[in-house]
Scaffold this active site. Sequence first.
Site, PDB file in Angstrom:
ATOM      1  N   HIS A 109     -13.618 -20.927  -5.970  1.00 60.21           N
ATOM      2  CA  HIS A 109     -14.687 -21.061  -6.946  1.00 60.21           C
ATOM      3  C   HIS A 109     -14.360 -20.297  -8.229  1.00 60.21           C
ATOM      4  CE1 HIS A 109     -17.499 -23.040  -4.201  1.00 60.21           C
ATOM      5  NE2 HIS A 109     -17.129 -22.174  -3.275  1.00 60.21           N
ATOM      6  N   THR A 155      -3.193 -11.637  -0.500  1.00 59.67           N
ATOM      7  CA  THR A 155      -3.750 -11.862  -1.831  1.00 59.67           C
ATOM      8  C   THR A 155      -2.684 -11.991  -2.910  1.00 59.67           C
ATOM      9  OG1 THR A 155      -3.932  -9.485  -2.256  1.00 59.67           O
ATOM     10  CG2 THR A 155      -5.832 -10.574  -1.231  1.00 59.67           C
ATOM     11  N   LYS A 156      -1.449 -11.606  -2.601  1.00 59.07           N
ATOM     12  CA  LYS A 156      -0.378 -11.693  -3.583  1.00 59.07           C
ATOM     13  C   LYS A 156       0.885 -12.240  -2.938  1.00 59.07           C
ATOM     14  CE  LYS A 156       1.527  -7.018  -3.048  1.00 59.07           C
ATOM     15  NZ  LYS A 156       1.896  -5.771  -3.758  1.00 59.07           N
ATOM     16  N   LYS A 174       7.431  -3.715   6.914  1.00 56.69           N
ATOM     17  CA  LYS A 174       8.797  -3.674   7.448  1.00 56.69           C
ATOM     18  C   LYS A 174       9.647  -4.727   6.749  1.00 56.69           C
ATOM     19  CE  LYS A 174      11.450  -4.173  11.781  1.00 56.69           C
ATOM     20  NZ  LYS A 174      12.134  -2.852  11.704  1.00 56.69           N
TER      21      LYS A 174
END
Length: 208
Positions: A109, A155-156, A174
């Site tokens: 959204h 998120t990235k 790791k």
Amino acid sequence: MKYLKKIVKSLYWGIIRIIPFTRCIYETRLTQTPINFKYLFFQKIIGINRAVDWQVHFTSIVVNPKNIVIGIETSPGMMPGCYIQGMGKVFIDDYTQIAANVGIISGNHDLYDTSKHVLSTVKIGKYCWIGMNSVILPSVELGDFTIVGAGSIVTKSFPEGYCVIAGNPAKIIKKLDKDKCIGYESPFKYNGYISNQKFEKNKNKLIK
């Protein structure tokens, strides 16, 4: 009785193997994304996720499958409870495993107008492993051999791959030794229900 079961089993696979329509069931039986009558029944006969060209569990939801491109032995939503959203574009490469209750989101959204959506692209490389209850958010790119720990919110991007990421938001916990990462290929290659040879031949038509 034991020998009778073996004979029946051999006869069953012999018949499945020679019929063109069911040959894919025989050829994928030992892969991580086997085709079987259960998936065909719910998708093609009952009609749950009928438009999807790969195996999807009847409890999973795939939105806009025409915008989702899968690799060999990669069937997002094959495990229960997944939400695979192709409002934008989703590309998942060969031999990537996706566990149960995973969300992959390619459109979200608009912050200032929630009646509108901002579309993006999600890319996931080869030989990745997306753990149970993980969520991959829009615009994320994961390189080859990226392992996402269970319950992670990604998120990235981690385009370099060869790592284990986990947490909310996910971060590298790791790094993997590239020399120890094993890439494998199955003798029979299928992109979902479609043989890889046919998929490559008709890729431009399949990717709309």
